[in-house]
Design a protein around this motif. Structure first.
Motif, PDB file in Angstrom:
ATOM      1  N   THR A  21     -26.115 -72.280 161.891  1.00 13.55           N
ATOM      2  CA  THR A  21     -25.492 -71.170 161.179  1.00 13.55           C
ATOM      3  C   THR A  21     -25.836 -69.870 161.899  1.00 13.55           C
ATOM      4  OG1 THR A  21     -27.373 -70.662 159.774  1.00 13.55           O
ATOM      5  CG2 THR A  21     -25.862 -72.357 158.986  1.00 13.55           C
ATOM      6  N   ALA A  22     -25.092 -68.835 161.555  1.00 15.36           N
ATOM      7  CA  ALA A  22     -25.281 -67.541 162.211  1.00 15.36           C
ATOM      8  C   ALA A  22     -26.691 -67.010 161.961  1.00 15.36           C
ATOM      9  CB  ALA A  22     -24.247 -66.555 161.699  1.00 15.36           C
ATOM     10  N   LYS A  23     -27.223 -67.276 160.777  1.00 16.09           N
ATOM     11  CA  LYS A  23     -28.551 -66.758 160.477  1.00 16.09           C
ATOM     12  C   LYS A  23     -29.597 -67.508 161.320  1.00 16.09           C
ATOM     13  CE  LYS A  23     -31.021 -65.358 156.349  1.00 16.09           C
ATOM     14  NZ  LYS A  23     -31.467 -66.378 155.381  1.00 16.09           N
TER      15      LYS A  23
ATOM     16  N   ASP B 163     -21.841 -75.905 174.346  1.00 18.62           N
ATOM     17  CA  ASP B 163     -23.226 -76.359 174.216  1.00 18.62           C
ATOM     18  C   ASP B 163     -23.742 -76.122 172.801  1.00 18.62           C
ATOM     19  OD1 ASP B 163     -23.242 -76.843 176.992  1.00 18.62           O
ATOM     20  OD2 ASP B 163     -23.654 -74.721 177.351  1.00 18.62           O
ATOM     21  N   LEU B 164     -23.195 -75.094 172.178  1.00 20.22           N
ATOM     22  CA  LEU B 164     -23.713 -74.672 170.879  1.00 20.22           C
ATOM     23  C   LEU B 164     -22.554 -74.146 170.050  1.00 20.22           C
ATOM     24  CD1 LEU B 164     -26.551 -74.050 169.471  1.00 20.22           C
ATOM     25  CD2 LEU B 164     -26.258 -71.727 170.302  1.00 20.22           C
ATOM     26  N   ALA B 165     -22.531 -74.528 168.780  1.00 23.80           N
ATOM     27  CA  ALA B 165     -21.503 -73.974 167.895  1.00 23.80           C
ATOM     28  C   ALA B 165     -22.204 -73.240 166.761  1.00 23.80           C
ATOM     29  CB  ALA B 165     -20.627 -75.091 167.336  1.00 23.80           C
ATOM     30  N   VAL B 166     -21.770 -72.022 166.520  1.00 26.43           N
ATOM     31  CA  VAL B 166     -22.389 -71.201 165.480  1.00 26.43           C
ATOM     32  C   VAL B 166     -21.399 -71.036 164.337  1.00 26.43           C
ATOM     33  CG1 VAL B 166     -23.485 -69.007 164.962  1.00 26.43           C
ATOM     34  CG2 VAL B 166     -23.683 -69.968 167.264  1.00 26.43           C
ATOM     35  N   LEU B 167     -21.801 -71.464 163.163  1.00 20.06           N
ATOM     36  CA  LEU B 167     -20.930 -71.341 162.000  1.00 20.06           C
ATOM     37  C   LEU B 167     -21.234 -70.023 161.292  1.00 20.06           C
ATOM     38  CD1 LEU B 167     -21.231 -74.965 160.542  1.00 20.06           C
ATOM     39  CD2 LEU B 167     -19.679 -74.109 162.317  1.00 20.06           C
ATOM     40  N   CYS B 168     -20.224 -69.175 161.211  1.00 21.65           N
ATOM     41  CA  CYS B 168     -20.434 -67.876 160.577  1.00 21.65           C
ATOM     42  C   CYS B 168     -20.181 -68.046 159.085  1.00 21.65           C
ATOM     43  CB  CYS B 168     -19.524 -66.837 161.209  1.00 21.65           C
ATOM     44  SG  CYS B 168     -19.957 -66.612 162.935  1.00 21.65           S
ATOM     45  N   THR B 169     -21.256 -68.310 158.397  1.00 19.76           N
ATOM     46  CA  THR B 169     -21.156 -68.682 156.990  1.00 19.76           C
ATOM     47  C   THR B 169     -21.084 -67.452 156.102  1.00 19.76           C
ATOM     48  OG1 THR B 169     -23.520 -68.803 156.976  1.00 19.76           O
ATOM     49  CG2 THR B 169     -22.353 -70.851 157.272  1.00 19.76           C
ATOM     50  N   THR B 170     -20.480 -67.659 154.975  1.00 19.39           N
ATOM     51  CA  THR B 170     -20.252 -66.545 154.070  1.00 19.39           C
ATOM     52  C   THR B 170     -21.519 -66.183 153.293  1.00 19.39           C
ATOM     53  OG1 THR B 170     -18.882 -65.775 152.272  1.00 19.39           O
ATOM     54  CG2 THR B 170     -19.474 -68.075 152.214  1.00 19.39           C
ATOM     55  N   MET B 171     -21.559 -64.939 152.846  1.00 20.14           N
ATOM     56  CA  MET B 171     -22.639 -64.514 151.962  1.00 20.14           C
ATOM     57  C   MET B 171     -22.309 -65.022 150.562  1.00 20.14           C
ATOM     58  SD  MET B 171     -23.202 -60.516 152.676  1.00 20.14           S
ATOM     59  CE  MET B 171     -23.922 -59.853 154.156  1.00 20.14           C
TER      60      MET B 171
ATOM     61  N   MET C 226     -17.930 -59.043 162.534  1.00 22.79           N
ATOM     62  CA  MET C 226     -18.725 -58.104 163.312  1.00 22.79           C
ATOM     63  C   MET C 226     -20.043 -58.709 163.745  1.00 22.79           C
ATOM     64  SD  MET C 226     -16.640 -55.871 163.700  1.00 22.79           S
ATOM     65  CE  MET C 226     -17.669 -54.854 164.705  1.00 22.79           C
ATOM     66  N   TYR C 227     -20.692 -59.482 162.866  1.00 20.70           N
ATOM     67  CA  TYR C 227     -21.962 -60.046 163.337  1.00 20.70           C
ATOM     68  C   TYR C 227     -21.716 -61.097 164.394  1.00 20.70           C
ATOM     69  CZ  TYR C 227     -22.137 -64.080 159.951  1.00 20.70           C
ATOM     70  OH  TYR C 227     -21.905 -65.225 159.248  1.00 20.70           O
ATOM     71  N   ALA C 228     -20.578 -61.801 164.299  1.00 17.94           N
ATOM     72  CA  ALA C 228     -20.258 -62.773 165.350  1.00 17.94           C
ATOM     73  C   ALA C 228     -20.040 -62.051 166.677  1.00 17.94           C
ATOM     74  CB  ALA C 228     -19.025 -63.574 164.969  1.00 17.94           C
TER      75      ALA C 228
ATOM     76  N   GLY D 120     -29.950 -58.916 146.669  1.00 12.99           N
ATOM     77  CA  GLY D 120     -29.363 -59.447 147.892  1.00 12.99           C
ATOM     78  C   GLY D 120     -28.550 -60.709 147.719  1.00 12.99           C
ATOM     79  N   PHE D 121     -28.461 -61.449 148.808  1.00 11.87           N
ATOM     80  CA  PHE D 121     -27.554 -62.600 148.880  1.00 11.87           C
ATOM     81  C   PHE D 121     -28.277 -63.755 149.535  1.00 11.87           C
ATOM     82  CE2 PHE D 121     -26.767 -62.939 153.452  1.00 11.87           C
ATOM     83  CZ  PHE D 121     -27.335 -61.763 153.892  1.00 11.87           C
ATOM     84  N   GLN D 122     -27.596 -64.889 149.601  1.00 12.03           N
ATOM     85  CA  GLN D 122     -28.073 -65.938 150.491  1.00 12.03           C
ATOM     86  C   GLN D 122     -26.898 -66.496 151.266  1.00 12.03           C
ATOM     87  OE1 GLN D 122     -29.957 -68.702 147.787  1.00 12.03           O
ATOM     88  NE2 GLN D 122     -28.231 -70.124 148.029  1.00 12.03           N
ATOM     89  N   GLU D 123     -27.239 -67.342 152.220  1.00  8.58           N
ATOM     90  CA  GLU D 123     -26.220 -67.854 153.115  1.00  8.58           C
ATOM     91  C   GLU D 123     -25.640 -69.148 152.547  1.00  8.58           C
ATOM     92  OE1 GLU D 123     -26.220 -68.653 157.927  1.00  8.58           O
ATOM     93  OE2 GLU D 123     -27.772 -69.488 156.658  1.00  8.58           O
TER      94      GLU D 123
END
Lengths: 258, 176, 562, 434
Positions: D215-217, D351-359, D269-271, D193-196
């Motif tokens: 982060t997205a996770k 109110d909230l910011a989500v960073l869609c970080t790379t694998m 897509m996950y975003a 697998g991977f990590q964020e």
């Protein structure tokens, strides 16, 4: 005590039941009135079973399946829709409110939608009030009508028609001729009327033998129509003449071997 | 508002300059810009002044629209804060591109904002653009260099020699 | 059922998940009052190994012949409890669940009394059904150790070779006169720029030289009968038809490129070609003196008529643009795109590579697509560059359209023959988007490559191997157990009307020589649509009979029928 | 009888490979580093584009693995040595002590309840706390407690031992030692697998300084019904419900300067999925996705995005925000962005910011690659034998790779590849069998 409706729900295993599970996992709160029966496919729910549960006094029956196009069994939900339509027509005949029935599509991801539906339907049933067939003193006249509807739903003709509907309306009839939904609906309307009326007569005669005139009064049906149905029922061997009272024959039901 | 081309600009000179620019900017990979907009969204000028957009500027460079850019007043609007270079996810620097564009525009004899003449005149007259000013302290008061213990600022010792040198630089900048 | 039902009820606290909101001891007490219930007990976690042990002990000690667990959802936990029943010697179809967590405690957290009442009702319903349960048997099916692969492109050949290496015989059916499929038309392949022929050659050689793979060229599937392990396929070619038995089927029929007639001047303006035509020209060396090229992405995809993205076109364009630049760095190449679909490590690198070589990217907007007309010396492209907010006019020598992959026109026939579904775009639809990407809902039939959706060669190859693994599983086992929840026909009642045959989505019902419907139970998936429609009510759905459903319905209304 | 197959990594790819092989009758050793199989997929709330609940579809497969007679699961285990070749690999596995007797623990959870030592819960992405003796998540397989020795009072200070006293099964075993297991296998499947990506180095987004930049996770846990807030969008700083949310795409990806140059394949897509989840919670929420290119290349993706836009009203703005600032009083965040399609440079308060970080690749890949004799690419992912022709084979015959250990990919692709490696392993088992 406030009226707490008894609602029975048929949920298909793959989408709707999963949607209900999701409502659970997500802790989405909804009224406690629904009792769920799991079926593999919404297309499996027979009008006769629904009518039987209504006859026993359920205040509402809800059927839910996968969204059109999402059916685990390809198109079982299309058949569910056709079958539901027959149930609705028959319920309409009996005079029981069709608002006591509901067909909806709920996907495995729609926990909220499922909860909303239960909310909405429970509210709707609350407004309709208790079923006249519920409780210790059900409306017996209505009960006979619902039983006739159930018997009609169990009969060959309506079942065969609904079984053929999807294919005929999409692919045309056996001669390859196109049959529109409107044309088909006309056939259904007539057939439902006929079958329902015949079972009304049949059930009435099972209660007590009677003449055309008596039947016509008892069932609120034109005597000409009653006579036509009696002729048909005699041909089927379901009824026969018991005696001639005055000039009018008195009819009685015959026991039919299974 | 677009700065007009000076009447006697030789079109071939502009073309030559364009080539020069492409070559010099090429090192900055303008062509690999993703047009993500991180530069413009961090740029304090873009926010205030419509028509200044470092991202679009790079896009124009990548499409070879140099002569158009040289004549665009926008290249003079940059405050050279360097945030665009800082923010760029790649090694692209709109700031550096703008500096090159300004120099080439000047070489091409194109008009530039009058304030630069004021700068030059200030330098020619005093040796610096403007007199040192007092700074505002956090508490609200103003502090002079002396108060801060800083040495005074002196102009060039021999103003005439200095002027001569500056004029030579200006001439060299024209590319003649 | 001669034996009187003896039902045991196990009510799970699920820690506090149920026990916190529903009065579990009360439910246990109530269960004991229900007809045929001879034993009831609460568990902290019925699903723990301790809980399962208790079920097994109670079956033995109290001679239970039905088990009801009131806990969570049967969708996840039924197999677990059924397993415990089986270990105690009880047929697993004599088990029923009441979902008092997902349908009760969790959704009525603020109404504990009503929740407890409802939990009682749900248990009563489950008991009502349990009383009518009958044992089910899962017939064993022998699996014919031969695979059928439909389609002789890169996916089909890879799948066939893997099956062969797993030790099975394979029939490979290809409609064209040679193997190779769509790759025969392509020049080089990204991301390594290997010539398509170099990739195909060893595959074709391997397939042709294998004694275990029978290649049928110029052939099409005519009919498939049967079910997992025992399919009978008939294929047709000019030479006639041929029948053989196979255990599993892999669909690898690939996809076609859209013919973009009428789009962006194609077929109307000279010098407008498709990406495929460009590849052919490059392959033949007949490109001529092309100095400038405009590529138009999404030429026929991501629009209302064809909503999907064709996945491969952006990277394909990057590859071809890079190659054109390598040939002649002075070429002006523009790629007009909507969103770049270069992704992952290798394909993003191809995008960078093209950009570094000087390929120019211009984004356009779906609402204002480029217009290609006849210019003075060739095609003229007008495009609204949305990132510049201005219109660009380019007069290239060549306009190249990145036309999407579209479903193989044979898909429809094949989907009907195999009784497997297509999605709304016309590609084959897998059993589950996330976790069963290569299976069909119908056992024994699998899909890989672009028959499923547009995808690049590398992914088609991994998928083909994956499909070969999936298809190899039952064949390696030799025998598999089929489900017991199936339809069964009462021969005396069946009138032979054939409605059930028409309705069955899996071809599980056929007429016998007497004209009576017969259910091939190993193919039946137990949806019950046939039974619900049978005019003579001659079909019973095992495990979900009308009697059981009615009993549940009545129990829901508080009626207990003795 | 063929030799078993070793699968390294118990995420969805490893699980699928193991099940495929076990179903066909081969014995499988599934080695997992953490206390439970399940991997990242178990942490996700829903999956795109079908919105299936992630754990709901994964848990049955996890359970199947644990019940399968052909699969032996080794949790808390790592491969430390490999020799030999295809058909005959000799493998050394080190199993870290769980300090709980696996055969006795029933997973009742009483030990965790009573344990006094609180630790950041990594599985909940640090959004809440767990105990030093813990079950990693409710659906864990095996459902067995585990002592985190680094944080246990007994192991650190020699005091406490409460868990041992309260355990009804007497399963606590402080004396457990690391165990060395020798395996003899025919082939090896790597599915680690991977990590964020950790976005702290991108100072302009304030991650690590502003609690409500997550982060997205982390968002997956926040929005999940089994997460620390029970699925409510209470933002971390002050618990206020987040009605205005921004998603920032390409955080740590598509950048040569900071982060990684490649596109991470799944973030758009996950975003979109996460945006829809917010809308499902509260349709009136204001949700914006700041993207560069909408990557919609998979089946049903474009339709999913269309639906997110038209049905749910998710806003898509093309532009990579330059900065995120915070109002210290209200804690609200301001996103500085340019809508590159209009050229408008603007600010948006959320109110909230989500960073869609790379694998990104796992740092331990390096060591594992040395042990296995495999090549890593520039970014630390396992390298294919050939990215076109042999995507799941490696430079070492008999060792195969699937899933995100060789680059970012989505679940179906990982699952399909896992089946692909199972085919390779089955072929190898046959070639060298008997």
């Amino acid at each position: 005590m406030a009226f707490e409706p008894n609602i029975v729900g048929f949920l298909c295993n793959w989408c709707s039941y999963a949607g209900a599970d999701l409502a659970g996992v997500s802790r989405i709160q909804y009224p406690t009135n629904l009792r769920v029966i799991r079926v593999m496919c919404s297309g499996r729910v027979e009008p006769a079973v629904v009518l039987s549960i209504l006859a026993e006094g359920a205040d509402g029956v809800m059927i839910t399946g996968c969204h059109i196009g999402d059916c685990h069994y390809i198109d079982g939900n299309l058949h569910a829709k056709r079958k539901y339509e027959l149930t609705r027509r028959l319920v309409e005949k009996t005079g029981l409110k069709t608002g006591r029935l509901r067909l909806e599509w709920v996907s495995a991801a729609e926990g909220q939608r499922f909860a909303d539906l239960v909310n909405d339907f429970t509210e709707q049933i609350r407004e309709l009030g208790p079923s006249p067939l519920s409780g210790t003193t059900p409306d017996l006249g209505l009960l006979l009508k619902v039983r006739a509807a159930k018997a009609a739903a169990e009969g060959f003709r309506l079942r065969a028609l609904v079984g053929k509907e999807e294919k005929t309306v999409t692919d045309g009839n056996v001669y390859g001729e196109e049959v529109t939904q409107e044309e088909w609906d006309k056939v259904m309307t007539e057939s439902v009327e006929t079958e329902y009326s015949r079972h009304r007569i049949h059930i009435a005669l099972t209660e007590a033998p009677g003449s055309v005139k008596e039947l016509s009064e008892k069932l609120g049906m034109g005597s000409q129509a009653v006579l036509e149905h009696i002729v048909a029922l005699r041909q089927l061997g379901w009824v026969d003449v018991q005696e001639i009272r005055g000039t009018s024959p008195v009819y009685v039901t015959m026991e039919v071997p299974q | 508002m677009v700065i007009r081309l000076s009447s006697d600009v030789d079109q071939r000179q502009v073309e030559f300059i364009s080539l020069m620019l492409q070559k010099s900017v090429g090192g900055m990979h303008a062509e690999v810009c993703d047009q993500c907009g991180k530069c413009s969204s961090a740029c304090p000028v873009s926010k205030e002044i419509e028509g200044f957009n470092p991202r679009q500027l790079i896009a124009r460079v990548a499409l070879g629209k140099i002569d158009e850019l040289l004549a665009d007043e926008a290249i003079w609007t940059c405050t050279t804060c360097l945030k665009c270079r800082e923010r760029c996810p790649e090694e692209i620097s709109p700031y550096d591109v703008i500096l090159v564009l300004r120099n080439l525009a000047y070489r091409a004899g194109l008009n530039y904002p009058g304030v630069y003449d004021d700068f030059i005149n200030g330098i020619l007259e005093r040796g610096f653009i403007s007199e040192p000013q007092e700074v505002r302290a956090r508490g609200g008061g103003r502090l002079s260099r002396e108060a801060l213990g800083l040495p005074g600022v002196n102009g060039p010792k021999d103003m005439a020699v200095f002027r001569g040198i500056v004029e030579k630089i200006i001439e060299a900048g024209k590319g003649n | 059922m001669s034996e009187e039902p003896r039902i045991g009820v196990f009510v799970c606290h699920c820690g506090i998940n149920i026990g916190g909101y529903v009065d579990v001891p009360k439910i246990v007490e109530y269960s004991m009052t229900l007809p045929d219930v001879v034993y009831a007990e609460p568990n902290l976690y019925t699903c723990s190994s301790d809980g399962l042990q208790k079920i097994k002990e109670a079956i033995e000690k109290h001679n239970l012949n039905r088990v009801v667990v009131a806990s969570c959802t049967p969708r996840t936990h039924e197999p677990l409890f059924q397993g415990a029943c089986e270990e105690a010697g009880l047929n697993k179809y004599l088990f029923e669940m009441a979902n008092i967590r997902d349908q009760c405690s969790w959704v009525h957290m603020h109404e504990p009394e009503k929740a407890t009442q409802k939990a009682k009702d749900l248990v009563r319903m489950a008991v009502a059904k349990a009383r009518l349960l009958t044992p089910g048997d899962e017939p064993e099916i022998d699996i014919h150790p031969t695979g059928l692969v439909i389609g002789g492109g890169v996916s089909g050949m890879t799948a066939a070779l893997s099956l062969m290496n797993q030790g099975f015989k394979v029939h490979l059916v290809e409609k064209a006169d040679k193997l190779g499929g769509a790759l025969n038309e392509l020049g080089t392949l990204f991301p390594t720029n290997v010539k398509a022929g170099e990739l195909l050659r060893p595959l074709i050689k391997g397939v042709e030289e294998s004694p275990d793979i029978v290649v049928h060229l110029n052939s099409a599937l005519k009919e498939v009968k049967g079910f997992l392990g025992n399919f009978e396929a008939e294929i047709e070619s000019k030479e006639g038809s041929e029948r053989f038995e196979v255990g599993t089927v892999i669909v690898a029929t690939g996809a076609d490129y859209l013919d973009p007639v009428g789009l962006f001047g194609y077929g109307e303006v000279h010098g407008v070609v498709t990406q495929l035509e460009l590849e052919q020209k490059m392959k033949e060396g007949s490109l001529g003196d092309v100095k400038s090229v405009v590529m138009v992405q999404c030429a026929g995809s991501r629009i209302e008529e064809r909503p999907y993205c064709s996945r491969i076109c952006c990277t394909e364009a990057m590859k071809n643009a890079s190659l054109l630049k390598e040939e002649d760095p002075d070429r002006d190449i523009y790629i007009l795109y909507r969103d770049l679909q270069t992704y992952g490590i290798e394909y993003t690198e191809m995008e960078w590579d093209a950009k570094r070589k000087g390929v120019k990217l211009v984004k356009y907007d779906k609402a204002r697509p480029p217009v290609v007309t006849r210019g003075e010396r060739g095609p003229m492209v007008k495009v609204w560059a949305s990132l510049l907010n201005e219109e660009l006019t380019i007069e290239p020598d060549l306009v190249v359209l990145s036309a999407p992959l579209v479903p193989n026109p044979d898909n429809k026939t094949l989907s009907q023959q195999l009784k497997v579904p297509l999605n709304s775009d016309g590609f084959f639809m897998e059993a589950h988007v996330k976790l069963r990407p290569l299976d069909f809902a119908t056992d024994g039939i699998f899909v890989c490559g672009t028959a499923h959706s547009p995808k690049e060669v590398a992914e088609s190859i991994s998928q083909a191997k994956g499909a070969a693994s999936r298809a190899g599983i039952p064949m390696a086992k030799g025998r598999v157990r089929a489900a017991a929840i199936t339809a069964v026909v009462d021969e005396d009642r069946c009138c032979g009307c054939g409605i059930c045959i028409e309705l069955c989505p899996y071809n599980a019902i056929t007429k016998d020589e007497m004209g009576i419907a017969r259910v091939t139970s190993v193919v039946c998936k137990g949806c019950g649509v046939c039974g619900a429609s049978c005019p003579e009510r001659a079909i019973t759905m095992r495990h979900f009979t009308n009697e059981q459903l009615e009993a549940q319905g009545l129990a829901a209304l508080g009626r207990v029928v003795d | 009888m063929s030799k078993p197959v070793l699968v390294i990594g118990g995420g969805v790819a490893g699980i699928q490979a193991a099940l495929d092989l076990a179903d066909r009758g081969l014995k499988v050793h599934l080695v997992e580093k953490s206390p439970s199989i399940g991997g990242v997929m178990a942490q996700l709330d829903k999956t795109f584009p079908t919105m299936d609940c992630s754990i709901c579809i994964l848990a049955p497969k996890m359970i199947e693995c644990s019940r399968h007679p052909n699969i032996t699961i080794h949790t808390l285990s790592q491969v430390t040595g490999v020799s030999g070749g295809p058909g005959d690999f000799k493998v050394k596995v080190i199993k870290e002590p769980r300090s709980v007797d696996e055969s006795k623990c029933t997973g009742c959870g009483i030990c965790s309840e009573k344990c006094p030592a609180k630790v950041k819960d990594e599985w909940q992405e640090g959004l809440t706390e767990r105990k030093a003796i813990y079950i990693i998540f409710p659906q864990a397989v095996p459902l067995i407690a585990c002592i985190d020795r680094d944080n246990c009072l007994y192991f650190q200070k020699g005091i406490c031992q409460i868990c041992s006293k309260v355990c009804p099964a007497g399963a606590i075993d402080y004396e457990q030692k690391a165990e060395e297991i020798d395996l003899d296998v025919s082939s090896i499947i790597v599915a680690t697998g991977f990590q964020e990506y950790d976005p702290s180095e991108l100072g302009e987004y304030g991650y690590g300084r502003f609690e409500d930049v997550i982060t997205a996770k982390e968002f997956e846990r926040l929005v999940c019904a089994s997460g620390p807030t029970g699925g409510h969008l209470n933002r971390p700083s002050d618990g206020k419900i987040a009605h205005r949310v921004a998603f920032v795409q390409c955080v740590g990806s598509r950048s040569h300067k900071k982060g990684y140059p490649y596109c991470s394949s799944v973030c758009c897509m996950y975003a979109t999925k996460e945006a829809v989840l917010i809308k499902e919670h509260e349709p009136a929420s204001d949700v914006t996705i700041f993207y560069m290119d909408l990557k919609v290349f998979g089946q049903g993706f474009q339709e999913f995005v269309d639906r997110a836009q038209s049905h749910w009203g998710v806003k898509y703005v093309r532009g990579r925000p330059g900065e995120i600032r915070r109002n210290p009083v209200t804690k609200d965040l301001t996103i500085w962005y340019e809508n590159t399609e209009t050229g408008e440079v603007a600010e948006k308060e959320v109110d909230l910011a989500v960073l869609c970080t790379t694998m990104i690749s796992r740092p331990e890949n390096k060591e594992l690659a040395d042990v296995l004799g495999l090549e890593l690419d520039e970014w630390g992912f396992f390298e294919s034998l050939d990215p076109l022709m042999n995507p799941i084979e490696t430079n070492r015959p008999g060792i195969y790779i699937c899933g995100c250990c060789h680059g970012p990919r989505d679940i179906p692709e990982s699952v399909a590849e896992a089946s692909g490696t199972a085919a390779c392993a089955a072929e190898t088992a046959r070639r060298y069998g008997q």
